[in-house]
Design a protein around this motif. Sequence first.
Motif, PDB file in Angstrom:
ATOM      1  N   MET A 236      46.584  34.513  47.471  1.00  0.00           N
ATOM      2  CA  MET A 236      45.947  34.050  48.686  1.00  0.00           C
ATOM      3  C   MET A 236      46.507  34.807  49.875  1.00  0.00           C
ATOM      4  SD  MET A 236      46.351  30.383  50.609  1.00  0.00           S
ATOM      5  CE  MET A 236      47.928  30.826  51.312  1.00  0.00           C
ATOM      6  N   ASP A 237      45.633  35.222  50.759  1.00  0.00           N
ATOM      7  CA  ASP A 237      46.018  35.748  52.057  1.00  0.00           C
ATOM      8  C   ASP A 237      45.329  34.879  53.089  1.00  0.00           C
ATOM      9  OD1 ASP A 237      47.631  38.214  51.636  1.00  0.00           O
ATOM     10  OD2 ASP A 237      45.877  38.780  50.455  1.00  0.00           O
ATOM     11  N   ALA A 238      46.133  34.293  53.970  1.00  0.00           N
ATOM     12  CA  ALA A 238      45.595  33.444  55.038  1.00  0.00           C
ATOM     13  C   ALA A 238      46.538  33.565  56.224  1.00  0.00           C
ATOM     14  CB  ALA A 238      45.485  31.995  54.586  1.00  0.00           C
ATOM     15  N   GLY A 239      46.014  34.042  57.358  1.00  0.00           N
ATOM     16  CA  GLY A 239      46.860  34.226  58.529  1.00  0.00           C
ATOM     17  C   GLY A 239      48.046  35.103  58.209  1.00  0.00           C
ATOM     18  N   ASN A 240      49.245  34.573  58.388  1.00  0.00           N
ATOM     19  CA  ASN A 240      50.482  35.325  58.167  1.00  0.00           C
ATOM     20  C   ASN A 240      51.061  35.154  56.761  1.00  0.00           C
ATOM     21  OD1 ASN A 240      50.958  32.564  58.806  1.00  0.00           O
ATOM     22  ND2 ASN A 240      53.113  33.031  59.131  1.00  0.00           N
TER      23      ASN A 240
ATOM     24  N   LEU B 278      37.953  36.283  38.430  1.00  0.00           N
ATOM     25  CA  LEU B 278      36.902  35.636  39.219  1.00  0.00           C
ATOM     26  C   LEU B 278      36.574  36.391  40.502  1.00  0.00           C
ATOM     27  CD1 LEU B 278      38.160  31.992  38.719  1.00  0.00           C
ATOM     28  CD2 LEU B 278      36.452  33.232  37.380  1.00  0.00           C
ATOM     29  N   GLY B 279      37.305  37.459  40.785  1.00  0.00           N
ATOM     30  CA  GLY B 279      37.019  38.284  41.952  1.00  0.00           C
ATOM     31  C   GLY B 279      37.583  37.698  43.233  1.00  0.00           C
ATOM     32  N   GLN B 280      37.531  38.520  44.277  1.00  0.00           N
ATOM     33  CA  GLN B 280      38.019  38.110  45.602  1.00  0.00           C
ATOM     34  C   GLN B 280      36.923  37.331  46.328  1.00  0.00           C
ATOM     35  OE1 GLN B 280      40.971  39.655  47.378  1.00  0.00           O
ATOM     36  NE2 GLN B 280      40.540  38.889  49.402  1.00  0.00           N
TER      37      GLN B 280
ATOM     38  N   HIS C  10      41.504  34.335  51.970  1.00  0.00           N
ATOM     39  CA  HIS C  10      41.103  35.371  51.017  1.00  0.00           C
ATOM     40  C   HIS C  10      41.736  34.974  49.692  1.00  0.00           C
ATOM     41  CE1 HIS C  10      39.637  38.240  54.107  1.00  0.00           C
ATOM     42  NE2 HIS C  10      40.420  37.485  54.857  1.00  0.00           N
ATOM     43  N   LEU C  11      40.906  34.579  48.733  1.00  0.00           N
ATOM     44  CA  LEU C  11      41.385  34.011  47.480  1.00  0.00           C
ATOM     45  C   LEU C  11      40.905  34.865  46.312  1.00  0.00           C
ATOM     46  CD1 LEU C  11      42.926  31.421  46.529  1.00  0.00           C
ATOM     47  CD2 LEU C  11      40.673  30.400  46.157  1.00  0.00           C
ATOM     48  N   HIS C  12      41.849  35.227  45.429  1.00  0.00           N
ATOM     49  CA  HIS C  12      41.517  36.000  44.233  1.00  0.00           C
ATOM     50  C   HIS C  12      42.162  35.290  43.050  1.00  0.00           C
ATOM     51  CE1 HIS C  12      41.203  40.227  42.229  1.00  0.00           C
ATOM     52  NE2 HIS C  12      40.657  39.274  41.512  1.00  0.00           N
ATOM     53  N   CYS C  13      41.312  34.686  42.202  1.00  0.00           N
ATOM     54  CA  CYS C  13      41.816  33.919  41.062  1.00  0.00           C
ATOM     55  C   CYS C  13      41.416  34.592  39.758  1.00  0.00           C
ATOM     56  CB  CYS C  13      41.258  32.502  41.099  1.00  0.00           C
ATOM     57  SG  CYS C  13      41.711  31.585  42.591  1.00  0.00           S
ATOM     58  N   ARG C  14      42.265  34.379  38.730  1.00  0.00           N
ATOM     59  CA  ARG C  14      42.002  34.980  37.422  1.00  0.00           C
ATOM     60  C   ARG C  14      42.768  34.223  36.341  1.00  0.00           C
ATOM     61  NH1 ARG C  14      45.276  39.510  39.980  1.00  0.00           N
ATOM     62  NH2 ARG C  14      43.240  40.025  40.758  1.00  0.00           N
ATOM     63  N   SER C  15      42.360  34.508  35.116  1.00  0.00           N
ATOM     64  CA  SER C  15      43.093  34.061  33.932  1.00  0.00           C
ATOM     65  C   SER C  15      43.360  35.288  33.084  1.00  0.00           C
ATOM     66  CB  SER C  15      42.259  33.033  33.141  1.00  0.00           C
ATOM     67  OG  SER C  15      41.177  33.667  32.498  1.00  0.00           O
TER      68      SER C  15
END
Length: 156
Positions: free
Chosen positions: A98-102, A69-71, A59-64
């Motif tokens: 970023m959320d990935a696994g734990n 750029l949204g989730q 789960h990736l959420h990028c921005r400047s």
Amino acid sequence: MSLVYSSYYCLTSMLKALVTIIVFLIIVCVQDGLSDDAFYGGTTHVRVYNGMNDSIPVHLHCRSKDDDLGQHVLAVGEHQEWSFGTRVFGNTLFWCTMDAGNVHASFEIYNAKTEVATCNAQCNRILNNDGGYFFNEYSGYWEKRLSWHVTKTPSF
């Protein structure tokens, strides 16, 4: 004497007109380049891949400062990509959560001040179970810049 003065006057008038036209063209070019945050058409592309094992989604959420750029949810092998005009003073900065696994992590994904030495037009990143890797297009290898240990969350 009047012919010399007349020629001088004509030449200086033409020179002033030429200088005025050149200055006008320079201003138009610079304004056009600044209007879309680009300078002479340079464009940078950033691509972030999910390289996790065990089918772990990212789960990736990028921005400047200017763009969110949204989730995005990236399955293994998928990527998120965006492009932007190269800024005049090289101060573009994008960061992601970023959320990935734990693992929950926040990090810079593109910083113009440091990327000048590693990528130009195409900046590739891959998020693996053990960390984030950034491709150095000049040396041709992946540099590990981020560390974590993502494990698959058990499903019940």
